[in-house]
Scaffold this motif. Structure first.
Motif, PDB file in Angstrom:
ATOM      1  N   SER A  38       0.601  -1.248  -0.012  1.00  0.00           N
ATOM      2  CA  SER A  38       0.094   0.167  -0.281  1.00  0.00           C
ATOM      3  C   SER A  38       0.960   1.412  -0.632  1.00  0.00           C
ATOM      4  N   LEU A  39       0.896   1.952  -0.620  1.00  0.00           N
ATOM      5  CA  LEU A  39       1.199   3.708  -0.543  1.00  0.00           C
ATOM      6  C   LEU A  39       1.053   4.058   0.424  1.00  0.00           C
ATOM      7  N   ASP A  40       0.315   3.777   1.885  1.00  0.00           N
ATOM      8  CA  ASP A  40       0.568   4.316   2.746  1.00  0.00           C
ATOM      9  C   ASP A  40       0.744   3.756   3.964  1.00  0.00           C
ATOM     10  N   THR A  41       1.562   2.259   3.653  1.00  0.00           N
ATOM     11  CA  THR A  41       2.328   1.838   4.576  1.00  0.00           C
ATOM     12  C   THR A  41       4.076   1.870   3.921  1.00  0.00           C
ATOM     13  N   LEU A  42       3.958   2.483   2.923  1.00  0.00           N
ATOM     14  CA  LEU A  42       5.096   2.085   1.618  1.00  0.00           C
ATOM     15  C   LEU A  42       6.375   3.198   2.401  1.00  0.00           C
ATOM     16  N   ASN A  43       7.238   2.740   2.711  1.00  0.00           N
ATOM     17  CA  ASN A  43       8.699   3.261   3.451  1.00  0.00           C
ATOM     18  C   ASN A  43       9.536   2.531   2.417  1.00  0.00           C
ATOM     19  N   GLY A  44      10.693   3.416   2.238  1.00  0.00           N
ATOM     20  CA  GLY A  44      12.102   3.231   1.351  1.00  0.00           C
ATOM     21  C   GLY A  44      13.135   4.349   1.121  1.00  0.00           C
ATOM     22  N   ARG A  45      13.982   3.825   0.141  1.00  0.00           N
ATOM     23  CA  ARG A  45      14.596   5.214  -0.003  1.00  0.00           C
ATOM     24  C   ARG A  45      15.055   4.523  -1.455  1.00  0.00           C
ATOM     25  N   ILE A  46      15.420   5.390  -2.870  1.00  0.00           N
ATOM     26  CA  ILE A  46      15.600   5.552  -3.894  1.00  0.00           C
ATOM     27  C   ILE A  46      16.252   6.145  -4.295  1.00  0.00           C
ATOM     28  N   SER A  47      16.998   5.937  -5.186  1.00  0.00           N
ATOM     29  CA  SER A  47      18.436   6.701  -5.260  1.00  0.00           C
ATOM     30  C   SER A  47      18.007   7.347  -7.337  1.00  0.00           C
ATOM     31  N   LEU A  65      11.503   7.651   1.486  1.00  0.00           N
ATOM     32  CA  LEU A  65       9.648   6.989   1.472  1.00  0.00           C
ATOM     33  C   LEU A  65       9.129   7.228   3.037  1.00  0.00           C
ATOM     34  N   LYS A  66       8.100   7.540   3.091  1.00  0.00           N
ATOM     35  CA  LYS A  66       7.764   7.192   4.826  1.00  0.00           C
ATOM     36  C   LYS A  66       6.049   7.123   4.733  1.00  0.00           C
ATOM     37  N   SER A  67       5.610   6.638   5.403  1.00  0.00           N
ATOM     38  CA  SER A  67       3.909   6.568   5.174  1.00  0.00           C
ATOM     39  C   SER A  67       3.151   7.247   4.364  1.00  0.00           C
ATOM     40  N   GLY A  68       3.326   7.666   3.563  1.00  0.00           N
ATOM     41  CA  GLY A  68       2.577   8.204   2.522  1.00  0.00           C
ATOM     42  C   GLY A  68       3.375   9.374   1.616  1.00  0.00           C
ATOM     43  N   THR A  69       4.534  10.760   2.505  1.00  0.00           N
ATOM     44  CA  THR A  69       5.519  10.470   2.071  1.00  0.00           C
ATOM     45  C   THR A  69       6.618  10.809   1.442  1.00  0.00           C
ATOM     46  N   MET A 106      17.405  21.088  -4.113  1.00  0.00           N
ATOM     47  CA  MET A 106      16.193  21.028  -3.374  1.00  0.00           C
ATOM     48  C   MET A 106      16.057  19.765  -2.083  1.00  0.00           C
ATOM     49  N   ILE A 107      15.740  20.504  -0.955  1.00  0.00           N
ATOM     50  CA  ILE A 107      15.436  19.860  -0.163  1.00  0.00           C
ATOM     51  C   ILE A 107      13.504  19.828   0.040  1.00  0.00           C
ATOM     52  N   GLY A 108      12.636  18.559   0.679  1.00  0.00           N
ATOM     53  CA  GLY A 108      11.902  19.486   1.134  1.00  0.00           C
ATOM     54  C   GLY A 108      10.877  18.346   0.440  1.00  0.00           C
ATOM     55  N   ASN A 109       9.714  17.810   0.639  1.00  0.00           N
ATOM     56  CA  ASN A 109       8.692  16.691   0.814  1.00  0.00           C
ATOM     57  C   ASN A 109       7.473  16.803  -0.166  1.00  0.00           C
ATOM     58  N   VAL A 110       6.880  15.447  -0.566  1.00  0.00           N
ATOM     59  CA  VAL A 110       5.669  15.916  -1.353  1.00  0.00           C
ATOM     60  C   VAL A 110       4.868  14.828  -0.637  1.00  0.00           C
ATOM     61  N   ARG A 111       3.719  14.526  -0.140  1.00  0.00           N
ATOM     62  CA  ARG A 111       2.492  14.140   0.333  1.00  0.00           C
ATOM     63  C   ARG A 111       2.054  13.960  -0.974  1.00  0.00           C
ATOM     64  N   TRP A 112       2.115  12.179  -1.132  1.00  0.00           N
ATOM     65  CA  TRP A 112       0.688  11.913  -2.026  1.00  0.00           C
ATOM     66  C   TRP A 112      -0.286  12.191  -1.660  1.00  0.00           C
ATOM     67  N   SER A 113      -0.759  11.715  -0.721  1.00  0.00           N
ATOM     68  CA  SER A 113      -2.315  10.794  -0.723  1.00  0.00           C
ATOM     69  C   SER A 113      -2.973  12.895  -0.483  1.00  0.00           C
ATOM     70  N   SER A 114      -2.272  13.438  -0.758  1.00  0.00           N
ATOM     71  CA  SER A 114      -2.693  15.113  -0.261  1.00  0.00           C
ATOM     72  C   SER A 114      -2.234  15.396  -1.836  1.00  0.00           C
ATOM     73  N   SER A 115      -1.586  15.216  -2.080  1.00  0.00           N
ATOM     74  CA  SER A 115      -1.089  15.962  -2.879  1.00  0.00           C
ATOM     75  C   SER A 115      -0.467  17.461  -2.877  1.00  0.00           C
ATOM     76  N   GLN A 116       0.379  17.584  -1.726  1.00  0.00           N
ATOM     77  CA  GLN A 116       0.583  18.490  -1.433  1.00  0.00           C
ATOM     78  C   GLN A 116       2.561  18.623  -1.101  1.00  0.00           C
ATOM     79  N   LEU A 117       2.746  19.890  -1.722  1.00  0.00           N
ATOM     80  CA  LEU A 117       4.531  19.848  -1.596  1.00  0.00           C
ATOM     81  C   LEU A 117       4.866  20.822  -0.781  1.00  0.00           C
ATOM     82  N   ASP A 118       6.059  20.804  -0.426  1.00  0.00           N
ATOM     83  CA  ASP A 118       6.886  21.994   0.440  1.00  0.00           C
ATOM     84  C   ASP A 118       8.132  21.939   0.548  1.00  0.00           C
TER      85      ASP A 118
END
Length: 861
Positions: free
Chosen positions: A662-671, A722-726, A743-755
């Motif tokens: 599930s994308l909501d529980t997806l965790n990990g690291r991508i290069s 990637l951690k808990s939907g972010t 660039m640094i920051g995060n994207v939360r894909w459940s709400s499509s919000q950028l920071d």
């Protein structure tokens, strides 16, 4: 000489012309009389002989009587002859020319006439001229051995006037105490009774004449009889009562009952030609069958089959002994039946059974044929798995051709139908041949069809995965062959009318064509899947493995998805809705049992996959590589392809992911690594409207009228956590000849919000033009006091940005435009909000935390 006178009275002598003689005594020294009869028992020659006849006949001349005394030995075919005494008198006519009357008295010390063994008989016979020629027999027979016995016999014998032939015989016999042991030496070997035990009570009447056949009728009972052979299992002692009629052509049983002490068997009907080899029967009756009797008759029931309670049967028997047809109907409503662990019918639930055919395994039955068996049961409960739940309230019907062999039973052309008592449609039908039932290695070959639905899954004992739901109905067809110890099977399930969903991971809608086929083996409770095949439009998955071990636990299964277009696969993945995937891929997944439950492992091989993210404006093309999975985790050694959109270039991806279900529980690291490519500023402006001033005018204000707005770069790289939907990054960087960025920051894909926070460094044309940018003017005006205090106003003048001094009034004079000069410039932007319309604002470096600014600078160095 005799003097005879004529009518005149004068005597006249007439001479005699005949010879006169006188006999006073006749002695018999050795004589013999043979009686040969072929009529009394048709098809059988009866021979009796009276031998060694000796004695004398004496004449009493005064009374014209002849008295006689004879002895003889009667030969009845037995090893021992029997001595007979005959005394009698005969009255002669006055002229001695004929007999007027005869009286005979016959006695014997030991007379062995079948079926009587040792008796003391005494009989009298009389005949008188002018009266019906009849011999009257009246005797009282008593035994001198074999226990107390008594037999009363009476009879009349009608003979011809010249005593040359017997014309008619009538006789009757009664007994209330006749031991069966008296018949021991002549007892038929085929009768399954011990002749040493039992007492007969009977009343018999018989008649014979020279014109018609003889006939008997009787009412008799046999008490305390002991069965022998296979009938010993019925009872230790039985009583038998019968009323019958017998003649050479037919034995007619009005009724016959066997009790112990309640009635066990009743028989009525007829036996044709009872004394011939080709005799036939037409009998019917009732029997209260006890299942424990069956093994005594050589009928072996399966060990798992238990029947409690007697079964009342009605039966008919027709034909010759060597081919005896039986028709049996039984009511099993009061009988409890268990075929563990699959079937139970409680006592009181309606049921019946019918058996027809030449199947009974008795000695004279030359050609055994399968019996036609039909059984119906109501209110039974069934389960298809030894550990599965019971399904109650079922109606069952069984049809089979059953062949009873000496130690085993064959069930041929067997069919079974099961339905709910409240429904008309069958939920299960099966056809099979089951050979050698009752042996250690019975053989099975059959097919079955079952209505496959959620109820069926419960009956089989299967458990759907969490979140799995199935609706609809489909016919599950199966084949099976072998022995219980080694059974091969196959099944076929059309999926068109089934709707199957597993949470958001899989969905096959009803109406979508598909099929499931499988073959395997069942050996000592171990269920092997040799080959499985799931076919859906555009998708083919094959499998193999051990579905259940000998302890009843799942072991493993390997599933291979053959080469498929991901566009087809996405139809069945609700979680991928909106994702545009195409291109070929294949995969292998191995599900195995562990301490943590069923764990998946395998790989997905991308052969040439395209991914289009319409909302983000990005495309991935011709992605190749392998994604390895273990449990809920995934490893990406390397994926290669190209990225298209605002950024274009060759792409490499590596990473490690956990909880990928599930994308909501997806965790990990991508290069990520993008090779030499370009940024399409026009595409970037459309995507981030709030940045268009800085991308379009700030980066190159004089390029607004250019047909193309492309910025080339050497590389883009970074890591995404990637951690808990972010998705977050702290090292995304871009390098190019004229531009570099971090660039640094995060994207939360459940709400499509950028920071996000980005630092861009490039060269731009500066001068009066830059100061005329509306956004820059607005920014300066808003913060002019701050710029004056900090002294940044003077610094901005170098770029043509004038900060107005409220204490000085400047005349409005036109100044010549300076020639733009390419000058390095660095801009820090904060991007927040939705991905479709984010808010973009410049940020002074002095307003950033030192660690944040240092991180951005280090990424660009």
């Amino acid at each position: 000489m005799t003097v005879v006178t004529d009518g005149g009275g004068s005597p006249r002598v007439r001479p005699e012309n005949r010879v006169k003689f006188s006999i006073n005594e006749v002695k018999f020294v050795e004589g013999r009389v043979d009686w040969i009869d072929e009529k009394i028992m048709p098809g059988t020659v009866v021979e009796r002989s009276l031998k060694q006849i000796a004695g004398s006949l004496k004449r009493n001349s005064q009374d014209n009587f002849i008295s006689g005394n004879l002895t003889a030995r009667l030969d009845t075919g037995q090893p021992k002859d029997h001595l007979v005494h005959i005394d009698g008198q005969a009255a002669l006519a006055e002229d001695l020319s004929s007999l007027d009357r005869i009286a005979i008295d016959v006695s014997a010390d030991s007379l062995g006439l079948k079926p009587f063994y040792v008796y003391l008989p005494r009989a009298k016979a009389t005949w008188e001229k002018g009266v019906v020629a009849r011999l009257t027999l009246k005797t009282d027979l008593k035994a001198t051995s074999r226990g107390a016995a008594h037999l009363n016999v009476q009879g009349d014998v009608q003979v011809s006037q010249d005593l040359s032939a017997i014309q008619r015989v009538q006789a009757s016999a009664e007994t209330d105490m006749l031991p069966l042991a008296i018949f021991k030496e002549s007892f038929p070997s085929g009768v399954p009774l011990n002749p040493e035990s039992g007492t007969i009570k009977a009343a018999i009447k018989g008649e014979w004449n020279a014109v018609d056949q003889w006939r008997l009728q009787s009412a008799m009972s046999l008490e305390d009889a002991v069965p022998t052979g296979v009938y010993r299992g019925i009872a230790s002692k039985i009583s038998l009562w019968a009323r019958a009629k017998l003649d050479p052509k037919q034995l007619l049983l009005d009724n016959m009952e066997i009790r112990e002490p309640d009635k066990l068997v009743s028989i009525r009907g007829k036996v044709s030609s009872p004394f011939l080899e080709d005799r036939s029967v037409d009998l019917q009756g009732d029997v209260s069958l006890r299942t424990e009797w069956l093994k005594h008759f050589g009928i072996q029931l399966p060990k798992a089959l238990h029947i409690k309670g007697a079964i009342p049967l009605r039966w008919k028997a027709r034909g010759r002994p060597e081919k005896l047809w039986l028709d049996v109907d039984g009511d099993i409503s009061a009988t409890a039946i268990e075929w563990m662990p699959y079937l139970e019918k409680a006592s009181g639930n309606k049921g019946n059974i019918s058996v027809k055919g030449t199947f009974f395994p008795w000695k004279k039955q030359k050609n055994l044929e399968p019996a036609i068996v039909t059984a119906d049961m109501m209110g039974a409960r069934v389960r298809l798995n030894s550990q599965g739940p019971w399904v109650p309230g079922l109606a069952m019907r069984l049809d089979s051709r059953v062949l009873l062999k000496p130690n085993t039973t064959d069930l041929r052309d067997t069919s079974v139908a099961v339905r709910r008592s409240t429904e008309s449609a069958d939920m299960l039908t099966a056809k099979a041949n089951i050979l050698d039932v009752g042996s250690t290695d019975p053989k099975i070959d059959g097919t079955a069809t079952q209505a496959f639905n959620s109820d069926t899954i419960a009956m089989i004992g299967l458990r759907l995965p969490p979140g799995a739901v199935m609706t609809g109905n489909a016919p599950l067809k199966a084949k099976f062959a072998g022995t219980p110890a080694a059974l091969t099977w196959s099944l076929e399930l059309p999926l068109t009318h089934l709707d199957i969903s597993i949470a958001q991971a899989f969905r096959k809608y009803g109406g979508v064509a598909g099929s499931l086929n499988a073959t395997g083996k069942l050996s000592e409770q171990e269920l092997d899947l040799t080959s499985g095949r799931l076919s859906l439009p555009g998708l083919l998955i094959v499998g193999r493995g051990v579905l259940r071990d000998r302890k009843g636990s799942f072991q493993e299964i390997t599933l291979d998805m053959k080469k498929a277009d991901l566009r087809d696969l996405l139809r069945y993945l609700p979680s991928a809705t909106g994702t545009k995937l195409s291109g070929l891929a294949e995969a292998t997944v191995r599900l195995s049992q562990s301490d943590k439950g069923i764990v998946p492992a395998g790989f997905v091989r991308l052969l040439a996959v395209n991914c289009k993210l319409e909302t983000a404006g990005w495309n991935l093309e011709k992605v190749k590589g392998t994604i390895e999975t273990a449990g809920g985790d995934a490893e990406i050694p390397e994926l290669t392809g190209s990225i298209q959109g605002p950024v274009e270039g060759p792409l490499k991806v590596k990473g490690s992911l956990k909880d990928i279900s599930s994308l909501d529980t997806l965790n990990g690291r991508i290069s990520l690594e993008v090779g030499q490519g370009r940024i399409r500023a026009d595409r970037l402006k459309n995507l981030l409207k709030g940045v268009q001033v800085f991308v379009g005018t700030l980066l190159d204000p004089q390029a607004a009228d250019m047909k193309s707005d492309i910025l080339e770069f050497q590389s883009i790289s970074g890591d995404i956590n990637l951690k808990s939907g972010t998705a977050s990054t702290d090292n995304l960087r871009l390098k190019g000849a004229e531009v570099s960025a971090a660039m640094i920051g995060n994207v939360r894909w459940s709400s499509s919000q950028l920071d996000l926070l980005t630092r861009i460094q490039t060269v731009t044309a500066v001068g009066d033009v830059l100061g005329k940018i509306p956004a820059v003017q607005k920014f300066v005006k808003k913060h002019e006091e701050l710029l004056k205090i900090t002294g940044l106003g003077k610094e901005l003048k170098r770029f043509g940005i004038d900060v107005a001094d409220s204490r000085e009034a400047k005349p409005e004079t036109s100044e010549p435009v300076k020639t733009p000069v390419k000058t390095p410039v660095t801009v820090v932007l904060k991007i927040r909000g939705s991905t479709s319309s984010p808010e973009v604002a410049p940020v002074l470096e002095t307003a950033l935390e030192k660690t944040t600014l240092a991180r951005l600078k280090s990424l660009m160095n």
